[in-house]
Design a protein around this motif. Structure first.
Motif, PDB file in Angstrom:
ATOM      1  N   UNK A 187      20.551   3.038  32.685  1.00 28.07           N
ATOM      2  CA  UNK A 187      20.487   1.578  32.357  1.00 28.07           C
ATOM      3  C   UNK A 187      21.393   0.776  33.388  1.00 28.07           C
ATOM      4  N   UNK A 188      22.435   1.251  34.021  1.00 28.60           N
ATOM      5  CA  UNK A 188      23.230   0.269  34.816  1.00 28.60           C
ATOM      6  C   UNK A 188      22.361  -0.023  35.995  1.00 28.60           C
ATOM      7  N   UNK A 189      21.494   0.720  36.674  1.00 28.86           N
ATOM      8  CA  UNK A 189      20.663   0.553  37.727  1.00 28.86           C
ATOM      9  C   UNK A 189      19.875  -0.817  37.692  1.00 28.86           C
ATOM     10  N   UNK A 190      19.425  -1.152  36.362  1.00 25.37           N
ATOM     11  CA  UNK A 190      18.785  -2.401  36.385  1.00 25.37           C
ATOM     12  C   UNK A 190      19.325  -3.482  35.393  1.00 25.37           C
ATOM     13  N   UNK A 206      23.724  -7.681  37.704  1.00 27.42           N
ATOM     14  CA  UNK A 206      22.651  -8.152  38.859  1.00 27.42           C
ATOM     15  C   UNK A 206      23.700  -8.925  40.004  1.00 27.42           C
ATOM     16  N   UNK A 207      24.950  -9.528  39.542  1.00 25.84           N
ATOM     17  CA  UNK A 207      25.756 -10.111  40.705  1.00 25.84           C
ATOM     18  C   UNK A 207      26.292  -9.049  41.288  1.00 25.84           C
ATOM     19  N   UNK A 208      26.785  -7.959  40.761  1.00 27.05           N
ATOM     20  CA  UNK A 208      27.189  -6.846  41.344  1.00 27.05           C
ATOM     21  C   UNK A 208      26.230  -6.241  42.446  1.00 27.05           C
ATOM     22  N   UNK A 209      24.964  -5.958  41.988  1.00 25.64           N
ATOM     23  CA  UNK A 209      23.964  -5.267  42.656  1.00 25.64           C
ATOM     24  C   UNK A 209      23.571  -6.124  43.788  1.00 25.64           C
ATOM     25  N   UNK A 210      23.917  -7.534  43.663  1.00 29.46           N
ATOM     26  CA  UNK A 210      23.390  -8.087  45.008  1.00 29.46           C
ATOM     27  C   UNK A 210      24.442  -8.133  46.021  1.00 29.46           C
ATOM     28  N   UNK A 211      25.761  -7.797  45.868  1.00 30.76           N
ATOM     29  CA  UNK A 211      27.003  -7.597  46.636  1.00 30.76           C
ATOM     30  C   UNK A 211      26.728  -6.166  47.375  1.00 30.76           C
ATOM     31  N   UNK A 212      26.575  -5.071  46.509  1.00 35.23           N
ATOM     32  CA  UNK A 212      26.648  -3.778  46.969  1.00 35.23           C
ATOM     33  C   UNK A 212      25.526  -3.659  48.133  1.00 35.23           C
ATOM     34  N   UNK A 213      25.950  -3.033  49.208  1.00 33.99           N
ATOM     35  CA  UNK A 213      25.113  -2.901  50.226  1.00 33.99           C
ATOM     36  C   UNK A 213      24.757  -1.452  50.771  1.00 33.99           C
ATOM     37  N   UNK A 214      25.666  -0.502  49.977  1.00 31.08           N
ATOM     38  CA  UNK A 214      25.520   0.822  49.974  1.00 31.08           C
ATOM     39  C   UNK A 214      26.375   1.747  49.192  1.00 31.08           C
ATOM     40  N   UNK A 215      26.090   2.752  48.863  1.00 33.40           N
ATOM     41  CA  UNK A 215      26.795   3.738  47.884  1.00 33.40           C
ATOM     42  C   UNK A 215      26.569   5.170  48.313  1.00 33.40           C
ATOM     43  N   UNK A 216      27.633   6.059  48.435  1.00 34.26           N
ATOM     44  CA  UNK A 216      27.660   7.492  48.325  1.00 34.26           C
ATOM     45  C   UNK A 216      28.510   8.030  47.233  1.00 34.26           C
ATOM     46  N   UNK A 217      27.977   9.011  46.611  1.00 37.45           N
ATOM     47  CA  UNK A 217      28.742   9.730  45.778  1.00 37.45           C
ATOM     48  C   UNK A 217      28.649  11.026  45.630  1.00 37.45           C
ATOM     49  N   UNK A 218      29.820  11.879  45.293  1.00 36.05           N
ATOM     50  CA  UNK A 218      30.143  13.049  45.281  1.00 36.05           C
ATOM     51  C   UNK A 218      30.145  13.456  43.612  1.00 36.05           C
ATOM     52  N   UNK A 219      29.654  14.401  43.181  1.00 39.43           N
ATOM     53  CA  UNK A 219      29.650  14.833  41.975  1.00 39.43           C
ATOM     54  C   UNK A 219      30.372  16.520  41.792  1.00 39.43           C
ATOM     55  N   UNK A 220      31.238  16.411  40.717  1.00 40.04           N
ATOM     56  CA  UNK A 220      31.701  17.572  40.364  1.00 40.04           C
ATOM     57  C   UNK A 220      31.547  17.680  39.165  1.00 40.04           C
ATOM     58  N   UNK A 221      31.615  19.442  38.634  1.00 39.80           N
ATOM     59  CA  UNK A 221      31.722  19.654  37.338  1.00 39.80           C
ATOM     60  C   UNK A 221      33.078  20.223  37.171  1.00 39.80           C
ATOM     61  N   UNK A 222      33.801  19.966  35.977  1.00 35.61           N
ATOM     62  CA  UNK A 222      35.226  20.391  35.724  1.00 35.61           C
ATOM     63  C   UNK A 222      35.329  20.852  34.402  1.00 35.61           C
TER      64      UNK A 222
END
Length: 106
Positions: free
Chosen positions: A68-71, A76-92
């Motif tokens: 949902x958040x992707x679109x 929209x204003x947030x997506x306009x400003x973000x130029x890149x993203x990296x993510x690390x996921x962990x299970x805990x």
């Protein structure tokens, strides 16, 4: 439990606008069922970098948020400003302080 560490990049010239959007982005994410924690913070001495720390109940909850958040028009204003993203996921799994200290489940 899914723990996500993220690093978002944006143009340093957009710092003021990014700071104004962060509370709404956090509120949006925290509204999802299964979001246990969602925090954004500005990196010290790293202009144009925003750090994210998220805790989700499980993978389906995180997947629902991402789908949902992707679109989302609200972001929209947030997506306009973000130029890149990296993510690390962990299970805990959650531990008590006693378990952490002794290494033995209580």
């Amino acid at each position: 439990m899914i723990v996500a560490q993220l690093e978002y990049s944006y143009h340093p010239a957009d710092e003021e606008q990014m700071r104004s959007l962060v509370p709404a982005v956090e509120a949006f994410a925290r509204g999802f069922d299964g979001c246990d924690s969602f925090q954004l913070s500005f990196a010290v001495d790293r202009p144009g970098i925003l750090l994210g720390a998220e805790v989700w109940r499980d993978a389906p909850a995180l997947n629902a948020h991402v789908a949902i958040a992707h679109d989302a028009a609200e972001l929209a204003p947030w997506h306009t400003l973000v130029t890149g993203m990296s993510m690390t996921l962990f299970t805990a799994t959650q531990l008590t302080l006693a378990e952490l200290r002794t290494g033995v489940p209580v």
